[in-house]
Structures are given as structure tokens and as C-alpha cells.
Write an enzyme that holds these catalytic residues in place. Structure first.
Site, mmCIF file in Angstrom:
data_model
loop_
_atom_site.group_PDB
_atom_site.id
_atom_site.type_symbol
_atom_site.label_atom_id
_atom_site.label_comp_id
_atom_site.label_asym_id
_atom_site.label_seq_id
_atom_site.Cartn_x
_atom_site.Cartn_y
_atom_site.Cartn_z
ATOM 1 N N GLU A 173 12.663 -18.154 -14.124
ATOM 2 C CA GLU A 173 12.275 -16.761 -14.378
ATOM 3 C C GLU A 173 11.276 -16.676 -15.547
ATOM 4 O O GLU A 173 10.314 -15.897 -15.492
ATOM 5 C CB GLU A 173 13.535 -15.917 -14.642
ATOM 6 C CG GLU A 173 13.293 -14.480 -15.027
ATOM 7 C CD GLU A 173 12.523 -13.651 -13.992
ATOM 8 O OE1 GLU A 173 12.283 -14.123 -12.879
ATOM 9 O OE2 GLU A 173 12.126 -12.527 -14.353
ATOM 10 N N LYS A 201 4.165 -3.596 -7.457
ATOM 11 C CA LYS A 201 5.582 -3.517 -7.838
ATOM 12 C C LYS A 201 6.490 -3.787 -6.637
ATOM 13 O O LYS A 201 7.530 -4.411 -6.761
ATOM 14 C CB LYS A 201 5.860 -2.134 -8.440
ATOM 15 C CG LYS A 201 7.279 -1.940 -8.939
ATOM 16 C CD LYS A 201 7.527 -2.735 -10.198
ATOM 17 C CE LYS A 201 8.959 -2.642 -10.687
ATOM 18 N NZ LYS A 201 9.308 -3.812 -11.512
ATOM 19 N N ARG A 210 2.703 0.477 -5.478
ATOM 20 C CA ARG A 210 2.662 -0.265 -4.213
ATOM 21 C C ARG A 210 1.358 -1.042 -4.031
ATOM 22 O O ARG A 210 1.165 -1.724 -3.024
ATOM 23 C CB ARG A 210 2.844 0.702 -3.039
ATOM 24 C CG ARG A 210 4.161 1.440 -3.093
ATOM 25 C CD ARG A 210 4.264 2.423 -1.962
ATOM 26 N NE ARG A 210 4.534 1.755 -0.709
ATOM 27 C CZ ARG A 210 5.736 1.648 -0.160
ATOM 28 N NH1 ARG A 210 6.777 2.134 -0.766
ATOM 29 N NH2 ARG A 210 5.896 1.031 0.979
ATOM 30 N N HIS A 250 11.065 -36.616 -11.866
ATOM 31 C CA HIS A 250 10.797 -37.004 -10.477
ATOM 32 C C HIS A 250 9.371 -36.651 -10.048
ATOM 33 O O HIS A 250 9.123 -36.489 -8.854
ATOM 34 C CB HIS A 250 11.821 -36.351 -9.543
ATOM 35 C CG HIS A 250 13.218 -36.828 -9.802
ATOM 36 N ND1 HIS A 250 13.636 -38.088 -9.453
ATOM 37 C CD2 HIS A 250 14.259 -36.235 -10.422
ATOM 38 C CE1 HIS A 250 14.906 -38.253 -9.829
ATOM 39 N NE2 HIS A 250 15.297 -37.134 -10.427
ATOM 40 N N CYS A 305 0.829 -1.202 0.000
ATOM 41 C CA CYS A 305 0.000 0.000 0.000
ATOM 42 C C CYS A 305 0.869 1.261 0.000
ATOM 43 O O CYS A 305 1.988 1.262 0.507
ATOM 44 C CB CYS A 305 -0.924 0.084 1.207
ATOM 45 S SG CYS A 305 -1.900 -1.403 1.426
ATOM 46 N N GLU A 337 2.860 -14.439 -14.254
ATOM 47 C CA GLU A 337 2.520 -13.129 -13.696
ATOM 48 C C GLU A 337 1.635 -12.314 -14.627
ATOM 49 O O GLU A 337 0.718 -11.642 -14.199
ATOM 50 C CB GLU A 337 3.793 -12.287 -13.516
ATOM 51 C CG GLU A 337 4.582 -12.526 -12.296
ATOM 52 C CD GLU A 337 5.691 -11.502 -12.147
ATOM 53 O OE1 GLU A 337 5.667 -10.764 -11.171
ATOM 54 O OE2 GLU A 337 6.588 -11.433 -13.022
ATOM 55 N N LYS A 389 7.592 -15.024 -15.313
ATOM 56 C CA LYS A 389 7.139 -13.943 -16.206
ATOM 57 C C LYS A 389 5.815 -14.312 -16.862
ATOM 58 O O LYS A 389 4.888 -13.516 -16.908
ATOM 59 C CB LYS A 389 8.171 -13.647 -17.319
ATOM 60 C CG LYS A 389 9.449 -13.000 -16.893
ATOM 61 C CD LYS A 389 9.338 -11.521 -16.587
ATOM 62 C CE LYS A 389 8.961 -11.220 -15.181
ATOM 63 N NZ LYS A 389 9.942 -11.142 -14.149
ATOM 64 N N TRP A 405 -3.084 -2.552 -1.648
ATOM 65 C CA TRP A 405 -2.856 -3.933 -2.070
ATOM 66 C C TRP A 405 -3.460 -4.771 -0.952
ATOM 67 O O TRP A 405 -2.983 -4.754 0.179
ATOM 68 C CB TRP A 405 -1.368 -4.222 -2.222
ATOM 69 C CG TRP A 405 -1.103 -5.583 -2.776
ATOM 70 C CD1 TRP A 405 -1.151 -5.965 -4.087
ATOM 71 C CD2 TRP A 405 -0.746 -6.763 -2.039
ATOM 72 N NE1 TRP A 405 -0.862 -7.295 -4.203
ATOM 73 C CE2 TRP A 405 -0.610 -7.813 -2.966
ATOM 74 C CE3 TRP A 405 -0.544 -7.026 -0.690
ATOM 75 C CZ2 TRP A 405 -0.270 -9.099 -2.589
ATOM 76 C CZ3 TRP A 405 -0.198 -8.319 -0.312
ATOM 77 C CH2 TRP A 405 -0.073 -9.334 -1.267
ATOM 78 N N ASN A 420 -0.130 1.384 6.078
ATOM 79 C CA ASN A 420 0.671 0.454 5.285
ATOM 80 C C ASN A 420 1.306 -0.536 6.253
ATOM 81 O O ASN A 420 1.808 -0.123 7.290
ATOM 82 C CB ASN A 420 1.752 1.260 4.540
ATOM 83 C CG ASN A 420 2.790 0.385 3.898
ATOM 84 O OD1 ASN A 420 2.489 -0.704 3.423
ATOM 85 N ND2 ASN A 420 4.035 0.848 3.879
ATOM 86 N N GLY A 421 1.264 -1.828 5.923
ATOM 87 C CA GLY A 421 1.848 -2.829 6.824
ATOM 88 C C GLY A 421 0.757 -3.709 7.399
ATOM 89 O O GLY A 421 -0.356 -3.762 6.868
HETATM 90 O O1 M6R Z 1 12.031 -5.161 -5.607
HETATM 91 P P1 M6R Z 1 12.507 -6.581 -5.485
HETATM 92 O O2 M6R Z 1 13.482 -6.957 -6.509
HETATM 93 O O3 M6R Z 1 13.005 -6.888 -4.093
HETATM 94 O O4 M6R Z 1 11.209 -7.447 -5.706
HETATM 95 C C1 M6R Z 1 11.209 -8.823 -5.538
HETATM 96 C C2 M6R Z 1 9.981 -9.460 -6.113
HETATM 97 O O5 M6R Z 1 8.845 -9.035 -5.430
HETATM 98 C C3 M6R Z 1 9.823 -9.134 -7.591
HETATM 99 O O6 M6R Z 1 10.935 -9.515 -8.312
HETATM 100 C C4 M6R Z 1 8.570 -9.837 -8.170
HETATM 101 O O7 M6R Z 1 8.760 -11.218 -8.185
HETATM 102 C C5 M6R Z 1 8.254 -9.283 -9.564
HETATM 103 N N1 M6R Z 1 6.840 -9.209 -9.731
HETATM 104 C C6 M6R Z 1 8.836 -10.067 -10.677
HETATM 105 O O8 M6R Z 1 8.450 -9.658 -11.929
#
Ligand code: M6R
Length: 585
Positions: free
Chosen positions: A463, A580, A28, A486, A2, A470, A467, A71, A97-98
């Protein structure tokens, strides 16, 4: 997570300024947004959806306002759960926030005292707690401090009261920054929302009172804190996707230039930090999500190039290994934002154990950067799309420089990265891009998809799957080639896409055998490789540079994810349920 903001202005534009600031904080969280305007009565406006489309309605003037972009953690994405939250009489409005960990028991107690709760959030206990304290306590500050003493968790909040021209805020484990300009005082969870020349980063356990003057005091002792203004070094110019339709596409295309910049990094900086790694008694990479995958690539690079083992721990798990951390340990956190709660927590554990912290961040003004002894900055520039792309490849490129510097081969690494920068451009040539678009259309209705790689391509597999899931919401899983048999191979049936990452290295034959095993069960094999192979049903050609395959092979996968999002009509820059910066544990 947030984003929170409070503005006390000499003009009557505070609510509009708050909305503008919220647009900067949207990274955020973007489940809902809300504003409270101060005055004789508190006026509230809340909405679900993205702040970018927000407009305030009715009377929106005032010199005091707070705002929030959410969020969701506690309670669904509804207008009622949107902040600000108030006490029963709507005399106190809070943005938070938190997480308040003990909110359930506090809520129960407050309900027994007759308080009526409207939302399912943890936040709502804050105004009600203060309201309850004010029944027996006349002084607002004392009531606030007594309320805060009952809260457990990591949090920051800002509040206003009806009939009172002041802002109150508390920082306890989540970031807050105060900014001052000629006619405004601002308090926010992020410096991006402070367009002021002077700022103060608020340390933990601080109570802030903003009226004609600003006062900082210790939350527990009440003693004044003397905090100093510093120059705001953040460039606050408008960032647009330019000629691209989305930030994600723009940021993917920026990578060759950024890699070139990294190839020109200062030799002294890299060699000094390489020496830190070489001389530490145990180095620990800690990171989350995409940054964790960069660290995984780094673990392989250090092993292959520097013949050094670096421990890799998911940041949220790091505290479980604190017994191994001493004042001779080097903690190496990687984070684009430098605000990820799990990473900050790991850094705090390291500080307690008096370990040294060398961090790699994309945001030099972040909390992580301020907690670290030494900071390396990825020159990727602001990354706006929620998906991390250019920050990821920058992290790996810097790890490549460091690993080579440890091995005494910095100049070779520089040269390699310069060549890589040119090679990457071929991935953006028309023919290659069209092939990726065609593939996206072909597999867009898949319900499940797998990615496999070995060695350096293992991190790429993880990765690439992250991607794809997400941004396109296709269920995608990445595996080391050896692990498929496995268990996961049970999921392969006719036409299930399997992306196989192949480089001309010692793993080539084995990963092709794994691909055959999948094909034998009907899987649709997409080979990402320098050369075509008869096992592939679809070939994505990539430049031949095995040592840097962790960077080369992810770029077409980033593009594929983008085209899958477009083909499936998903928002490429702001995927559902994400933010983000992940600022809660
Ligand atoms: O800001 P950071 O690199 O610490 O963030 C870590 C993850 O939250 C971030 O990489 C997340 O997995 C992204 N959505 C990846 O695209």
C-alpha cells in the site's frame, strides 16, 4: 469510467446546471469535459483539463443539455476525443460511460456506408449507428433500440437530438440514476449529481425517455418497466478541505477520529456478520487497488486472530474461480466507492452462483451495496482525494473487529481501536511531521524506491508503494521481505531508497536481515519502526502496537506520499491518469 449527466429544465439554466453537476462527477475522470446544449441546432463545447476550471462560452442558455467528464479509454486526451460525440449532421449528441467492445467492426461498417468519424473513441459509433438506422426507420425509439442491439459491452449513455425537447438514455451494465425536482429532470451516472429529493436507480437493460413524462422500458422487449421513486438519502452539502490545503491532507488527518468511531460500532452488527463468516463454507475477499491491500491485511488478521483462512482474489480475476462458488459461499467484496467495475462483476458472478454477499463499502448508496445481501459501511465519510487513505484504514479497523468477533473477543478489539485512535495522533505531532517533510525533500529525486515488510507489514509495503507511485510518480514497488532476494534485489544500487516496515512481532529479526541485505548493496534504508536501529539511515518513529501495525505504519507513509507530491509539484488530489472510481473493466 467517466461521468455523464443530462438535464431537462423548465428554466433556461440547463447548461450551467450541467457544468455544476459535472464538478460533482469529476472524481470519475478529469481528462476532458464537454457539454451539448439542445435546441434547433446542437451547440457543443469541449475542453481538455479539469472541469473545476470550466466556464461555458457564448450563448449558454437552454432548457436541455448533456455533459461529460472523461477518463480516457479509447483515444488520447484531446479536444476531439472529448464527449459529447455526434453523428455526421450533428443532429444527435451522445455522452457515454463504459466500453463498446465491438466498436472497431461497427466503425468499419459505418465508414463503408459513408459515415465520417472525427474521434478515436468507441462512443462515436453510437450516434452514427442511430443515424444509419434512421435512414430506413422513421420512429426514433425503434432506431435507437435497433442500434443498441448491435452494441457489445457494458455501457450507459444519454443523448439529445436537435429540434427535440427530450432526453434518451440507455443503462446496460453501467449505473444511471434519474432525479426529479419541481422544475428539473436529471439523469446521471451518479446520485451525487442529483440534488433532487426523489430518485430512481435504473436497473440494467433499461431504455429511458424523458420528456413531459418519464418512461422506462425493457431494452430487449420494449415492454414498459414500472420503476418506483425513492427518497434521495445522500446528503448533498458542499465538501471543502477546510483548514487544509488539499483533501488528501485533510483525509489523512481525519483518521484518528474515524478509528474512534469504529471502536464504538454496534456489537450486534459486528457479531451477526462475524457469525456469517464463521458459518460460511468458504469466504472470498474480492477487491481492487487499495481495498485489495486492506483485504490482504484482513487475510492476515483472520489467520492470526480468528485462525481462519479467507480466500483473497483480485476482483478482476474472480470469475476464473467461479467453479468454487456455491450457494454456501460468502463473497466479501471491499470497495470504497462500491462502483468499481471489477468488483461489481465479481459480485454478479456470485449472484449467479447464488452465493451470499456481505460487502464493506464507504458509499451506502452504491451499486455494490444494492447488489449485496448484507452491507457494512465504513464511517469514513466522503473520500474526495483520488488516493484512498481514510477508507483504507477504516476497512482494516472493521476487519480487525470482525476477526476478533469471530474469535469471541469483540470487547478487546474495541478497546484496542480506542487506544489506536490516541496513538495515531502522535504521528501528527509537529516533530514527526517535520521529519517526514525532510525525508520527502531528501528522496524527491529518486527514480526508483522499494518498500518491504513481512506479515501484517507486507500489506503496508504494497500500500505504501501504491500511495507513493500514484501521487508522486516515483517508481515504487512493494515486496514481502523474503521475496526481494528472488530477483528484485538486482535493482538495488547506491542510494536507492528502501523503506523497511518493522514491528515488534515475530517477523522483526528477519525483516531487519532483509534490510541489511539491501544496505550491503548500497541501498538507503528508511526504517519505519517503534525504535531506531543501527541499520537505518533514516528513522521514522511510530507507536508500538504490533497487532495493529497495518494501520499504524501506513499513516506516516500516506503523509510521506503527500509531501513527496508537494515537493515534486504534483497535484495531490487529482493525480494524472487516475480517477476516483474505476468503472470500466
Ligand atoms: O472504490 P474502490 O475501493 O473499489 O477502488 C479500488 C481502487 O480503484 C482504488 O483503491 C485505487 O487503487 C485508489 N487509487 C487507491 O488510492
Amino acid at each position: 469510467m467517466c461521468g455523464i449527466i443530462g438535464i431537462l429544465s423548465q428554466k433556461t439554466d440547463a447548461p450551467d446546471q450541467v457544468v455544476e453537476a459535472l464538478k460533482k462527477l469529476e472524481y470519475r475522470g478529469y481528462d476532458s469535459w464537454g457539454v451539448a446544449i439542445g435546441g434547433k441546432y446542437i451547440k457543443l463545447q469541449k475542453n481538455i483539463g479539469k472541469i473545476s476550471q470550466a466556464v461555458l462560452v457564448n450563448d449558454t442558455t437552454g432548457n436541455l443539455a448533456i455533459g461529460h467528464t472523461r477518463w480516457a479509454t479509447h483515444g488520447g486526451v484531446t479536444q476531439i476525443n472529448a464527449h459529447p460525440h455526434t453523428d455526421c449532421l450533428e443532429k444527435i449528441a451522445v455522452v457515454h460511460n463504459g466500453i463498446i467492445e465491438n466498436f472497431q467492426e461497427l466503425k468499419k461498417d459505418l465508414e463503408n456506408f459513408g459515415h465520417k468519424f472525427l474521434s478515436q473513441t468507441d462512443t462515436e459509433v453510437i450516434p452514427h449507428l442511430i443515424e444509419e438506422e434512421l435512414r430506413t426507420e422513421e420512429d426514433f425509439k425503434t432506431a435507437l433500440v435497433k442500434s443498441v442491439a448491435k452494441l457489445k459491452g457494458s455501457y450507459a449513455f444519454v443523448l439529445i437530438r436537435a429540434n427535440s425537447n427530450e432526453l434518451w438514455a440507455v443503462a446496460n451494465g453501467c449505473p444511471l440514476v434519474v432525479g426529479q425536482s419541481e422544475n428539473q429532470l436529471i439523469i446521471s451516472s451518479d446520485i451525487l449529481a442529483c440534488k433532487t429529493k426523489k430518485v430512481i436507480y435504473i436497473p440494467e437493460e433499461t431504455l429511458i425517455h424523458i420528456a413531459d413524462e418519464i418512461e422506462f422500458s425493457n431494452l430487449e422487449t420494449g415492454k414498459p418497466k414500472n420503476l418506483k421513486w425513492e427518497e434521495n438519502k445522500v446528503e448533498n452539502h458542499e465538501i471543502t478541505p477546510g483548514k487544509f490545503k488539499h483533501f488528501l491532507e485533510k483525509e489523512i488527518y481525519e483518521q484518528p477520529e474515524i478509528i474512534k468511531k469504529i471502536s464504538q460500532m454496534d456489537v450486534r452488527e459486528v457479531e451477526t456478520n462475524a457469525a456469517l463468516i464463521r458459518h460460511s463454507f468458504g469466504t472470498f475477499f474480492v477487491a481492487c487497488g487499495t481495498s485489495y491491500h486492506a483485504a490482504l491485511a484482513g487475510e492476515y488478521l483472520f489467520s492470526q486472530i480468528a485462525k481462519m483462512h479467507i480466500n483473497l482474489i483480485s476482483a478482476g480475476e474472480f470469475a476464473n474461480f467461479r467453479h468454487f462458488i456455491t450457494d454456501k459461499t460468502l463473497l466479501f467484496p471491499l470497495s470504497q466507492s462500491g462502483e468499481t467495475a471489477d468488483v461489481l462483476e465479481a459480485a454478479k458472478v456470485a449472484v449467479k452462483c447464488r452465493a451470499k454477499i456481505l460487502s464493506l463499502v464507504n458509499n451506502p448508496n452504491s451499486t455494490l451495496a444494492r447488489l449485496s445481501d448484507v452491507v457494512m459501511v465504513t464511517p469514513a465519510g466522503p473520500e474526495i482525494a483520488v488516493l484512498s487513505t481514510k477508507a483504507y484504514t477504516s476497512q482494516i479497523a472493521i476487519l480487525y473487529l470482525l476477526a476478533n468477533a469471530v474469535a469471541g473477543d469483540f470487547a478487546k478489539a474495541q478497546c484496542d481501536l480506542e487506544n489506536l485512535s490516541e496513538m495515531l495522533k502522535t504521528i501528527f505531532e509537529n516533530e514527526s511531521v517535520e521529519k517526514l517533510k525532510k525525508l520527502a525533500k531528501k528522496i524527491k529525486n529518486a527514480t526508483s524506491l522499494f518498500t518491504i515488510g513481512r506479515g501484517l507489514n507486507y500489506a503496508v509495503a504494497l500500500e505504501a508503494a501504491l500511495k507513493i507511485k500514484e501521487v508522486s510518480y516515483i517508481h515504487a514497488e512493494g515486496f514481502a521481505g523474503a521475496d526481494l532476494k528472488h530477483g528484485p534485489i538486482a535493482l538495488i544500487e547506491k542510494d536507492v531508497p528502501c523503506i523497511v516496515l518493522v514491528s515488534n512481532d515475530e517477523n522483526k529479526e528477519e525483516i531487519l536481515s532483509n534490510a541489511m541485505e539491501v544496505r550491503a548493496r548500497g541501498g538507503f534504508i528508511i526504517g519505519v519502526a517503534p525504535e531506531n536501529n543501527e541499520i537505518f539511515d533514516y528513522h521514522i518513529k511510530v507507536p508500538d502496537f504490533a497487532e495493529l501495525s497495518s494501520i499504524i505504519n501506513i499513516v506516516p507513509m500516506q503523509l510521506l506520499s503527500y509531501y513527496l507530491a508537494i515537493a515534486r509539484e504534483c497535484d495531490p488530489d487529482k493525480p494524472r491518469n487516475l480517477a476516483k472510481s474505476v468503472t470500466v473493466k
